[in-house]
Design a protein around this motif. Structure first.
Motif, PDB file in Angstrom:
ATOM      1  N   CYS A  14       0.827  -1.212   0.000  1.00  0.00           N
ATOM      2  CA  CYS A  14       0.000   0.000   0.000  1.00  0.00           C
ATOM      3  C   CYS A  14       0.860   1.260   0.000  1.00  0.00           C
ATOM      4  O   CYS A  14       0.342   2.358  -0.150  1.00  0.00           O
ATOM      5  N   VAL A  16       2.813   2.334   2.534  1.00  0.00           N
ATOM      6  CA  VAL A  16       3.088   2.833   3.882  1.00  0.00           C
ATOM      7  C   VAL A  16       3.792   1.694   4.616  1.00  0.00           C
ATOM      8  O   VAL A  16       3.200   0.650   4.873  1.00  0.00           O
ATOM      9  N   ASP A  20       2.495  -2.089   5.455  1.00  0.00           N
ATOM     10  CA  ASP A  20       3.015  -3.193   4.638  1.00  0.00           C
ATOM     11  C   ASP A  20       3.722  -4.237   5.507  1.00  0.00           C
ATOM     12  O   ASP A  20       3.609  -5.439   5.260  1.00  0.00           O
ATOM     13  N   SER A 128      -6.878  -1.315   2.147  1.00  0.00           N
ATOM     14  CA  SER A 128      -5.562  -0.784   2.538  1.00  0.00           C
ATOM     15  C   SER A 128      -4.890  -0.040   1.402  1.00  0.00           C
ATOM     16  O   SER A 128      -4.142   0.908   1.634  1.00  0.00           O
ATOM     17  N   GLY A 132      -3.691   3.553   1.974  1.00  0.00           N
ATOM     18  CA  GLY A 132      -2.303   3.884   1.673  1.00  0.00           C
ATOM     19  C   GLY A 132      -2.196   5.107   0.769  1.00  0.00           C
ATOM     20  O   GLY A 132      -1.350   5.983   1.005  1.00  0.00           O
TER      21      GLY A 132
END
Length: 141
Positions: A14, A16, A20, A128, A132
């Motif tokens: 994503c 971030v 992750d 997500s 993200g």
């Protein structure tokens, strides 16, 4: 039911790192489940099964804590959707019948694997990913 391997790739990130990292751990646990199922749970120990359940519970709780803090800090507009998905996963993990898992590990792990796949597919690739992008727009990486 769809089936995928628990192999981490760039396509599921994503963007971030902290999120992750949490997702990678879920993939790692999923891979452990896959390995046991590929071996038809032959010689699986109660300790191995308990470790999987404990790991899932720990990471589900930590993921909720981490994401809720990020959603609050950055005022994420779709917090309800994220929370609903995360709490559904947590309820599923908390409802794992340890006795059943010990008696019929192949059946219980198959069901757990399918639940985890469904969550990861929907949560990571849709929710997500969107979260993200939102965090990235706020300067979070």
């Amino acid at each position: 039911m769809f089936d995928f391997k628990f192999d981490w790739s760039k396509e599921v990130e994503c963007g971030v790192e902290i999120i992750d990292a949490l997702h990678r751990e879920f993939f790692h646990i999923g891979r452990d489940i896959e390995q046991l199922l590929m071996n038809e749970c032959i010689n699986v120990s109660d300790s191995q099964l308990l470790n999987i359940v404990c790991s899932l519970r720990d990471y589900a709780s930590y993921q909720i804590y981490t994401k809720e803090a990020l959603m609050k800090e950055y005022r994420y507009p779709k917090t309800y959707i994220q929370r609903k998905s995360l709490y559904t996963l947590q309820e599923s993990i908390l409802s794992i019948d340890i006795n059943e898992l010990g008696r019929t590990p192949q059946i219980a792990l198959t069901r757990l694997k399918e639940d985890l796949q469904t969550f990861l597919f929907n949560h990571i690739l849709i929710e997500s990913s969107e979260f993200g992008r939102y965090l990235n727009s706020c300067g979070v990486h």
